[in-house]
Design an enzyme around this catalytic site. Sequence first.
Site, short mmCIF file in Angstrom:
data_model
loop_
_atom_site.label_atom_id
_atom_site.label_comp_id
_atom_site.label_asym_id
_atom_site.label_seq_id
_atom_site.Cartn_x
_atom_site.Cartn_y
_atom_site.Cartn_z
N LYS A 94 16.38 -44.76 -1.50
CA LYS A 94 15.34 -44.37 -0.53
C LYS A 94 14.11 -45.21 -0.81
O LYS A 94 13.85 -45.60 -1.95
CB LYS A 94 15.00 -42.89 -0.74
CG LYS A 94 14.39 -42.23 0.46
CD LYS A 94 15.43 -41.58 1.35
CE LYS A 94 14.76 -40.89 2.53
NZ LYS A 94 15.73 -40.19 3.37
N GLY A 107 13.57 -24.29 14.97
CA GLY A 107 13.21 -25.69 15.22
C GLY A 107 14.09 -26.29 16.30
O GLY A 107 15.30 -26.39 16.14
N LEU A 108 13.46 -26.67 17.42
CA LEU A 108 14.20 -27.23 18.55
C LEU A 108 13.77 -28.67 18.79
O LEU A 108 13.36 -29.03 19.88
CB LEU A 108 13.96 -26.37 19.80
CG LEU A 108 14.46 -24.93 19.70
CD1 LEU A 108 13.83 -24.08 20.79
CD2 LEU A 108 15.98 -24.88 19.81
N GLY A 109 13.84 -29.46 17.73
CA GLY A 109 13.49 -30.88 17.86
C GLY A 109 14.72 -31.69 18.22
O GLY A 109 15.61 -31.22 18.93
N HIS A 110 14.77 -32.92 17.70
CA HIS A 110 15.87 -33.82 18.05
C HIS A 110 17.23 -33.21 17.74
O HIS A 110 18.16 -33.31 18.53
CB HIS A 110 15.72 -35.14 17.27
CG HIS A 110 14.58 -35.96 17.76
ND1 HIS A 110 13.33 -35.91 17.20
CD2 HIS A 110 14.51 -36.84 18.79
CE1 HIS A 110 12.53 -36.73 17.86
NE2 HIS A 110 13.21 -37.30 18.83
N GLY A 134 17.79 -29.77 16.55
CA GLY A 134 17.90 -28.35 16.90
C GLY A 134 18.19 -28.12 18.38
O GLY A 134 18.98 -27.25 18.73
N TYR A 135 17.58 -28.95 19.25
CA TYR A 135 17.78 -28.72 20.68
C TYR A 135 19.21 -29.06 21.09
O TYR A 135 19.86 -28.33 21.85
CB TYR A 135 16.77 -29.53 21.51
CG TYR A 135 16.57 -28.91 22.86
CD1 TYR A 135 15.66 -27.87 23.03
CD2 TYR A 135 17.33 -29.29 23.96
CE1 TYR A 135 15.49 -27.24 24.25
CE2 TYR A 135 17.17 -28.67 25.19
CZ TYR A 135 16.25 -27.65 25.32
OH TYR A 135 16.10 -27.02 26.52
P1 NAD Z 1 12.11 -33.04 14.72
O1 NAD Z 1 10.77 -33.36 14.15
O2 NAD Z 1 12.57 -33.74 15.94
O3 NAD Z 1 12.22 -31.47 15.03
C1 NAD Z 1 11.70 -30.47 14.22
C2 NAD Z 1 11.28 -29.33 15.14
O4 NAD Z 1 10.91 -28.21 14.34
C3 NAD Z 1 10.09 -29.67 16.03
O5 NAD Z 1 10.37 -29.32 17.36
C4 NAD Z 1 8.96 -28.82 15.44
O6 NAD Z 1 8.02 -28.40 16.42
C5 NAD Z 1 9.74 -27.65 14.87
N1 NAD Z 1 9.07 -26.91 13.80
C6 NAD Z 1 8.29 -27.40 12.80
N2 NAD Z 1 7.88 -26.39 12.01
C7 NAD Z 1 8.44 -25.27 12.49
C8 NAD Z 1 8.41 -23.91 12.10
N3 NAD Z 1 7.69 -23.48 11.05
N4 NAD Z 1 9.11 -23.00 12.82
C9 NAD Z 1 9.83 -23.40 13.89
N5 NAD Z 1 9.88 -24.68 14.32
C10 NAD Z 1 9.19 -25.59 13.63
O7 NAD Z 1 13.14 -33.25 13.52
P2 NAD Z 1 14.73 -33.43 13.62
O8 NAD Z 1 15.04 -34.88 13.65
O9 NAD Z 1 15.26 -32.55 14.69
O10 NAD Z 1 15.17 -32.88 12.19
C11 NAD Z 1 15.17 -31.50 11.90
C12 NAD Z 1 15.51 -31.28 10.43
O11 NAD Z 1 16.80 -31.85 10.17
C13 NAD Z 1 14.56 -31.98 9.45
O12 NAD Z 1 14.47 -31.19 8.29
C14 NAD Z 1 15.27 -33.28 9.13
O13 NAD Z 1 14.89 -33.78 7.86
C15 NAD Z 1 16.70 -32.82 9.13
N6 NAD Z 1 17.67 -33.89 9.40
C16 NAD Z 1 17.58 -34.60 10.56
C17 NAD Z 1 18.51 -35.61 10.82
C18 NAD Z 1 18.47 -36.39 12.12
O14 NAD Z 1 19.47 -37.08 12.44
N7 NAD Z 1 17.41 -36.31 12.90
C19 NAD Z 1 19.52 -35.90 9.88
C20 NAD Z 1 19.60 -35.13 8.71
C21 NAD Z 1 18.65 -34.14 8.49
#
Ligand code: NAD
Length: 344
Positions: free
Chosen positions: A80, A180-183, A185-186
Site C-alpha cells: 500500500k 451506507g449507500l455509496g458506490h 452499498g447502492y
Molecule cells: P463510498 O464513499 O462511495 O460510499 C460510502 C457511503 O457511506 C456514502 O454514501 C456515505 O454517505 C455513507 N456513509 C458514511 N458514513 C456513514 C454513516 N455513519 N452511516 C451511514 N452511511 C454513511 O464508498 P464505497 O466505495 O461504496 O465503499 C464503501 C466501503 O467499502 C468502504 O469502507 C470501503 O473501504 C469498502 N470497500 C470498497 C471497495 C470498492 O470497490 N469501492 C472495495 C473494498 C472495500
Amino acid sequence: MSIFELPDFDGHEQVVFASDSQSGLKAIIAIHNTHRGPAMGGCRMWAYPDSTVAATDALRLARGMTYKNAMAGLPIGGGKAVIIGDARTSKSPELFRALGRAIDQLGGRYITAEDVGTSPADMTFVREQTRYVAGLSGDLGGTGDPSPATALGVFVGIEAAVRHRLGVDSVNGLTVAVQGLGHVGYDLARRLHEAGARLIVADIDRANGERAAAEFGASVVSPDEIVDAQADVFAPCALGAVLNRQTLPRLKCSVVAGAANNQLATDDIGEMLRDAGVLYAPDYVINAGGIIKVCAEYLQEPVDSVEDRVRAISGTLDEVFQMAERDGIATSRAADTLARTRFA
Ligand code: NAD
C-alpha cells in the site's frame, strides 16, 4: 520514528519513503509480502497529523492487502502507498507523477491503484511515469470503477452466509440492513432488492436513502439507528470499526456481511460476535471483488473471467465458516489462519 518498533510492523519486506520537493510529495510505500507475487494495493491520500501515523496506516493497510489478495487466490502480494496531504487542496499532476517515478524505481515490486483520497484521474498521471499502476479509466485501457465487482462479491457472500447460518438458499424474503449507500452499498441494495430481499437502509446523505426508498421500496432509518435494525443480515458498507463494544449488544441480526474495510474495532470482537451467535463474514474475504477486477485488468486477463472469480468468494467463505465451526473459533480468526497458509 522507529519503523521497526512500530506495533504494526509485522516483518514487512520493505518500506520506502519517497519525497519530492518540487511537487511537495511525501509518500510512504509499504510492501508487506511478495511470496505470491508483486505487492498490489491502492494509494491513499490523507492529511495525516504526522509521519508516524502515516507509516502506521501504510503498514496496517499493506498487511491487510496480503491477507485479502491471498484469500482471493490472486497471484499478487500485499502493499500500500500513502501520500501525506489533504486530498481536497494538495493534489497536482506533478505530485502523482513524482509518486509514479518512486513506484517505477521499485521495478514492479509494488503496483498501485486508486484508494481513499485518490481517483482514476490521479492514476493517469502516475501512469505517465510507470506501468506499475492499475485501476485506470476506460480510455487508458483500464476497466473503470471496481465497485460493482465488490458489490457482486458481497452479494454472493451474503448468500453463502445465510445458507450457512439460516439454511436458506437465497435472500428472498429476508430483511437486510444496509449501512451506507455509496458506490458499493447502492449496487448491493439493487441486487438484494432484485433477489427479493426487504431492505432497511441508512446513509448520512439523505438523498441516497430517498433514492433507495423510491427505487427499491427500502425503509429508511437514521444513520444512528441502522445498527439496531430488526433484520436477518446487517451489511456495513460505510465505515470501519462499526463492530465494537458499543454496537455489538445492539445488533438484532444473525449475520454480518458487508463491504466496509476493517469492520472489527478490535480483534476480540470476532470472538464476541461468535459468542453472541452472529455469523460474521470476514471483511477482507467478502469485499475482494474490486481487487479481483483490478488485478485482472493489470494482468490483462479476459474481462469475462472476472465474474466467475468474484462469485468464487462464496466458496472461500464456505471454507472459512466450516473451519471456524470445526475448530470452535471466530470466523475472523479462521480467515486469518487460512490466509497465512496461503502466503507463508
Ligand atoms: P463510498 O464513499 O462511495 O460510499 C460510502 C457511503 O457511506 C456514502 O454514501 C456515505 O454517505 C455513507 N456513509 C458514511 N458514513 C456513514 C454513516 N455513519 N452511516 C451511514 N452511511 C454513511 O464508498 P464505497 O466505495 O461504496 O465503499 C464503501 C466501503 O467499502 C468502504 O469502507 C470501503 O473501504 C469498502 N470497500 C470498497 C471497495 C470498492 O470497490 N469501492 C472495495 C473494498 C472495500
